[in-house]
Design an enzyme around this catalytic site. Structure first.
Site, PDB file in Angstrom:
ATOM      1  N   HIS A   1       0.848  -1.203   0.004  1.00 27.75           N
ATOM      2  CA  HIS A   1       0.010  -0.072   0.128  1.00 27.75           C
ATOM      3  C   HIS A   1       0.866   1.335   0.023  1.00 27.75           C
ATOM      4  CE1 HIS A   1      -4.028  -1.803   0.522  1.00 27.75           C
ATOM      5  NE2 HIS A   1      -3.234  -2.761   1.451  1.00 27.75           N
TER       6      HIS A   1
ATOM      7  N   LYS B   1      -7.978  14.399   4.548  1.00 28.04           N
ATOM      8  CA  LYS B   1      -7.339  13.258   4.369  1.00 28.04           C
ATOM      9  C   LYS B   1      -6.249  13.420   5.673  1.00 28.04           C
ATOM     10  CE  LYS B   1      -6.115  14.187   0.282  1.00 28.04           C
ATOM     11  NZ  LYS B   1      -5.994  13.255  -0.753  1.00 28.04           N
ATOM     12  N   ARG B   2      -5.449  12.524   5.856  1.00 29.01           N
ATOM     13  CA  ARG B   2      -4.484  12.341   6.890  1.00 29.01           C
ATOM     14  C   ARG B   2      -3.550  13.670   6.596  1.00 29.01           C
ATOM     15  NH1 ARG B   2      -4.058   8.693  11.212  1.00 29.01           N
ATOM     16  NH2 ARG B   2      -2.204   9.899  11.662  1.00 29.01           N
TER      17      ARG B   2
ATOM     18  N   LYS C   1       1.077  14.507   0.841  1.00 28.78           N
ATOM     19  CA  LYS C   1      -0.146  14.889   0.526  1.00 28.78           C
ATOM     20  C   LYS C   1      -0.216  16.481  -0.179  1.00 28.78           C
ATOM     21  CE  LYS C   1      -2.210  11.100   3.104  1.00 28.78           C
ATOM     22  NZ  LYS C   1      -2.787  10.033   2.179  1.00 28.78           N
TER      23      LYS C   1
ATOM     24  N   THR D   1      -8.238   7.087  -1.841  1.00 26.97           N
ATOM     25  CA  THR D   1      -9.630   6.435  -2.085  1.00 26.97           C
ATOM     26  C   THR D   1     -10.714   7.603  -1.747  1.00 26.97           C
ATOM     27  OG1 THR D   1      -9.344   5.635   0.182  1.00 26.97           O
ATOM     28  CG2 THR D   1      -9.429   4.096  -1.560  1.00 26.97           C
TER      29      THR D   1
ATOM     30  N   LYS E   1     -14.407   8.725  -3.373  1.00 21.21           N
ATOM     31  CA  LYS E   1     -15.590   9.384  -2.572  1.00 21.21           C
ATOM     32  C   LYS E   1     -16.025  10.746  -3.021  1.00 21.21           C
ATOM     33  CE  LYS E   1     -13.735   6.253   0.961  1.00 21.21           C
ATOM     34  NZ  LYS E   1     -12.738   6.389   2.245  1.00 21.21           N
TER      35      LYS E   1
HETATM   36  C1  NTF Z   1      -2.374   3.833   1.945  1.00 24.01           C
HETATM   37  N1  NTF Z   1      -1.303   3.016   2.503  1.00 24.01           N
HETATM   38  C2  NTF Z   1      -1.871   4.793   0.591  1.00 24.01           C
HETATM   39  O1  NTF Z   1      -1.147   5.756   1.400  1.00 24.01           O
HETATM   40  C3  NTF Z   1      -3.219   5.278   0.039  1.00 24.01           C
HETATM   41  O2  NTF Z   1      -2.815   5.816  -1.023  1.00 24.01           O
HETATM   42  C4  NTF Z   1      -4.137   4.070  -0.317  1.00 24.01           C
HETATM   43  O3  NTF Z   1      -5.140   4.572  -0.644  1.00 24.01           O
HETATM   44  C5  NTF Z   1      -4.534   3.409   0.999  1.00 24.01           C
HETATM   45  O4  NTF Z   1      -3.171   2.551   1.617  1.00 24.01           O
HETATM   46  C6  NTF Z   1      -5.307   2.006   0.596  1.00 24.01           C
HETATM   47  O5  NTF Z   1      -4.684   1.409  -0.276  1.00 24.01           O
HETATM   48  C7  NTF Z   1      -1.004   3.001   3.929  1.00 24.01           C
HETATM   49  O6  NTF Z   1      -1.743   3.534   4.803  1.00 24.01           O
HETATM   50  C8  NTF Z   1       0.331   2.379   4.585  1.00 24.01           C
HETATM   51  F1  NTF Z   1       0.104   1.859   5.574  1.00 24.01           F
HETATM   52  F2  NTF Z   1       0.581   1.287   3.567  1.00 24.01           F
HETATM   53  F3  NTF Z   1       1.333   3.061   4.329  1.00 24.01           F
END
Ligand code: NTF
Length: 839
Positions: A374, A565-566, A571, A673, A677
């Site tokens: 991810h 978002k976080r 970002k 994601t 949305k």
């Molecule tokens: C996150 N990964 C990614 O930063 C996002 O871009 C993605 O949409 C989501 O996963 C779901 O696939 C993480 O949180 C991690 F843990 F892999 F860093």
């Protein structure tokens, strides 16, 4: 009147009806019954939470029937099952979603009304289980919804954190963290299953000893044992009878082990041990996209993974499936590397506890696991120091060494005389302090490796996992993420659903590609008018909400420009801030300038230890303080930080968005994601060619998307040739002024030091290349402002975004997983059977 009329003869009330019936009358009766017998309250003294609980239990009863039917069917058929292992499940509130999936939202709404209660208020009452950080945890939750909707036998396995993601408050513009108390009012959706508890070993050492037949075997003598207790939550599919299970493990002390240390007289020490054991499932690590190399985190990982694997062997025994068929009975999907110790743990179980040979065990293991990566961020790739790993998991370390030896032999065979490749690919990083590389372990131990968007998978193959791609090209595949339209449309955006219903029916809820039918209405002025009307009403709700929570007056006719978002530097929320400051500077230079009114909304949490992310939150609030008060602005710009962004809150916000900010540095966001949305709710994206933005652009068409910024190749090339952020600053007067305003203390009561670390970063190395992307971003934002002034054009774009989002349903993602490598079929659940059998 809530209580049933006591003169009604009880024998006419069939138990089955009260627990399963869906009519308004039955729902009302069951609700009253639960208020009385479960909450132990009568209406006059019941709190809103009592009413919520009574309703939750009423709904749970209706789930239970489907749940037990499902479990019974799977057991009888010994169905092949997906085990989705994830350290995070960001489920969001359960009540509303269950009402939608049961198809009784309207009935319950009516029933509550007749009892003088407001369903909306009761929904608000629920504390959501925030057992995840962001996209990764929410993806797991969307996938559970789709698995159940598609009638795929599946189990989610994770940790029942006592404290989920912290609650965010803002004090003087800074983020303040408050512990999350989601369990304090009780959780009506879970059922503890203490009879299925298991024990997990930790620490100690291993010994070679002869067994009773004189064969030498490895024995692991732990110095600690922890008990895992499963808590089950039903996951109902949308309008199906399938209710799968989310099984989360809580850690407890094993009473017989070390607890009564009476012989040493160390009673308090023993009680301390109990606390230490229970700490394992105490709290979710609040980092997003950065690994936490703490001992307790590794303990959490082995804890839930070991519990889950033992649970799976118990299930197999119960269904008389021999352990040799593990890979036929289960496919285990690893949601990132957090559960990847499952690979050596399964090996250990099969070899040490079930007497299989290495080859037998390895044959099963590498047919069982599939790994989803991810992230591409190096700081998020998990590595465990060998010393720590060996201290906690001595046996697993031995097994990893053995896997590595055999693996490196394979590499040598395929690529002779390539010593550097062996060094690069070893599961053990030996470049300095020695580490176990968890992503590499996951690659070797799995039969499938996937990224979460096309670009991300491509970059994995080219870059982060390039050697593994050369070694095992057949393992690699892409599975673009998706989101569930049940929660992020049906539940969260009833107004849009009503409008869609009137034009294209409801088929789209199960087949999101049906939204394409909307394209036929895009030229209908009446429809466009209704569309705008709808958006306006949703925006008004948010305006009222902001007024009541922050006191800020927002202009409902301004463009709602949202980044939720976080908080993370990649970002680039601070790039968005530079745009706000630029618009503000233009107004200051010429107060009568024509400007498209905008409301900038931000939401999201920063990891508590991530200083720069917290400083960006402070910057947003500081800029807001100035912009929102300056009379020259004349309410044309507003900046609002919406605190404590959560699933519950997200559901309110997405529908109101008009512009969706997806502006990560190209090559950094694996998928995203939130981008899906927003677009599904009619927002238009301003975004870089990153993650799933690429595919959103492809689906909606370039004319319905605002593209900006460097491409991944350009980012790489610029880095290679030597990136000089200072030059961009010097050459672009608007950029220079924006930065200078921050640096001078203009937004910090004259204090030039407050934001200095941020400014220094941007002008120094600017890792995420904000300076390079600034001009393109600003010019694109100017186009956005132009487009917004053309109401018809904007509305058409909005409609077409919704119409073309079919691909991004998590149903499509899950179907892809099923067909491509899970090799698993739907199992129909027949509701009648069970009722007849027990009648
Ligand atoms: C996150 N990964 C990614 O930063 C996002 O871009 C993605 O949409 C989501 O996963 C779901 O696939 C993480 O949180 C991690 F843990 F892999 F860093």
């Amino acid at each position: 009147q809530i209580l049933p009329n006591s003169s009604e003869p009880l024998k006419e009330v069939r138990v089955e009806d009260d627990r399963t019936g869906l009519s308004i009358e039955t729902l009302k009766r069951a609700f009253a019954d639960n208020l009385f017998y479960i909450q132990g309250k009568f209406p006059e003294i019941a709190s809103r939470n009592d009413f919520y609980m009574a309703l939750a239990y009423t709904v749970r009863d209706r789930l239970l029937r489907r749940w037990l039917n499902t479990a019974e069917t799977y057991t009888r058929n010994a169905s092949r099952t997906v085990a989705y292992m994830s350290a995070e499940f960001l489920m969001g509130p359960q009540l509303g979603n269950n009402l939608i999936n049961l198809g009784i939202y309207d009935q319950v709404n009516q029933a509550m009304k007749e009892l003088g209660l407001d369903l909306e208020e009761l929904l608000e009452e629920e504390e959501e289980p925030g057992l995840g950080n962001g996209g990764l945890g929410r993806l797991a939750a969307c996938y559970l919804d789709s698995l159940a909707t598609l009638e795929i036998p599946s189990l989610g396995y994770g940790i029942r954190y006592e404290f989920g993601i912290f609650e965010q408050d803002i004090k003087d513009g800074w983020q303040v963290e408050i512990t999350d108390k989601w369990l304090s009012a009780g959780n009506p959706w879970e059922l503890p299953r203490p009879e299925w508890s298991v024990e997990v070993k930790l620490g100690g050492h291993t010994e070679m000893r002869a067994d009773e037949h004189g064969h030498f075997k490895v024995y692991w003598l732990p110095d600690k044992i922890v008990k895992g207790i499963p808590y089950d939550t039903p996951i109902l599919g949308y309008k199906t009878n399938t209710a799968n299970t989310l099984r989360l493990w809580k850690a407890e002390a094993v009473e017989s082990f070390d607890f009564y240390a009476f012989d040493s007289g160390d009673y308090l020490g023993a009680v301390h041990q109990k606390t230490v054991s229970e700490n394992i499932s105490k709290v979710l690590y609040p980092n997003d996209n950065s690994a936490q190399g703490k001992e307790l985190r590794l303990a959490q990982q082995i804890f839930f993974v070991s519990c889950s694997l033992k649970d799976m062997t118990r299930i197999m025994a119960g269904q008389n499936v021999p352990l040799e068929q593990f890979a036929d009975k289960f496919v285990i999907q690893l949601n990132d590397t957090h559960p990847s110790v499952a690979i050596p743990e399964l090996m250990r179980l099969l070899i040490d506890e079930h007497n299989m040979t290495w080859d037998q065990a390895w044959g099963i293991t590498k047919k069982t696991f599939a790994y989803t990566n991810h992230t591409l961020l190096p700081e998020a790739l998990e590595r465990w120091p060998i010393s720590l790993f060996g201290r906690m998991l001595p046996r697993h370390l031995e097994i990893i060494y053995e896997i590595n030896n055999r693996f490196l032999d394979e590499v040598r065979m395929k690529f002779p005389d390539d010593v550097d490749r062996l060094r690069r690919m070893s599961l053990i990083d030996e470049s300095g302090e020695r580490y176990v590389r968890m992503a590499f372990l996951a690659c070797v131990g799995s039969y499938s490796i996937n990224g979460v968007a096309a670009l991300h998978t491509e970059l994995l193959q080219k870059d982060v996992l390039h050697d593994f791609y050369e070694m095992y090209p057949e393992k690699f595949n892409n599975k673009t993420n998706g989101i569930t339209p049940r929660r992020f449309m049906v539940l969260s955006n009833p107004r849009l659903c009503k409008l869609l219903h009137s034009k294209i029916g409801d088929e789209w809820v199960k087949n999101l590609y049906e939204l394409r039918k909307l394209e036929g209405f895009v030229d209908d002025p009446e429809f466009r008018h209704q569309w705008r009307q709808m958006k306006q009403e949703i925006k008004q709700d948010v305006v009222d909400y902001i007024k009541s929570t922050t006191g800020i007056n927002v202009n409902v006719n301004s463009m709602f420009d949202i980044q939720a978002k976080r908080f993370h530097e990649y970002k680039r929320q601070h790039l968005n801030v530079l745009h706000i400051i630029t618009l503000y500077n233009r107004i200051k230079a010429n107060p009568n300038i024509e400007i498209t009114p905008r409301t900038f909304l931000f939401g999201g949490k920063a990891a508590p230890g991530y200083y720069m992310a917290k400083l960006i939150i402070k910057l947003i609030n500081s800029v807001g303080d100035i912009v929102n008060r300056d009379p020259d602005v004349r309410d044309r710009l507003k900046v609002v930080f919406l605190k404590d962004f959560s699933v519950k809150f997200a559901q309110k916000i997405y529908p109101a968005a008009e512009l969706s900010e997806q502006i990560s540095t190209a090559g950094k966001e694996a998928s995203g994601t939130g981008n899906m949305k927003f677009a599904l709710n009619g927002a238009i994206t301003i975004g870089t060619l990153d993650g799933a933005n690429v595919e959103i652009l492809e689906e909606v068409g370039a004319e319905n998307f605002f593209l900006c910024g460097l491409t991944t190749e350009e980012v790489y090339a610029l880095k290679a040739k030597g990136y000089k952020p200072w030059e961009y600053y010097k050459k672009d007067p608007e950029l220079k002024l924006a930065i200078d305003r921050i640096a001078s203390g203009f937004f910090s009561h004259g204090d030039p030091n407050l934001f200095k670390p941020l400014v220094d970063h941007l002008l120094g190395n600017d890792q995420y290349m904000l300076m390079a992307d600034y001009r393109s971003y600003i010019d694109t934002q100017d186009e956005v402002s132009q487009a917004y002034r053309d109401i018809d054009r904007w509305t058409r774009m909005s409609i077409l975004n919704v119409a073309r989002m079919g691909k991004f349903s998590s149903d499509r993602s899950i179907r892809d997983y099923c067909e491509d490598f899970w090799k698993i079929q739907p199992v129909k659940i027949d509701l009648k059977q069970y009722v007849e059998a027990t009648a």
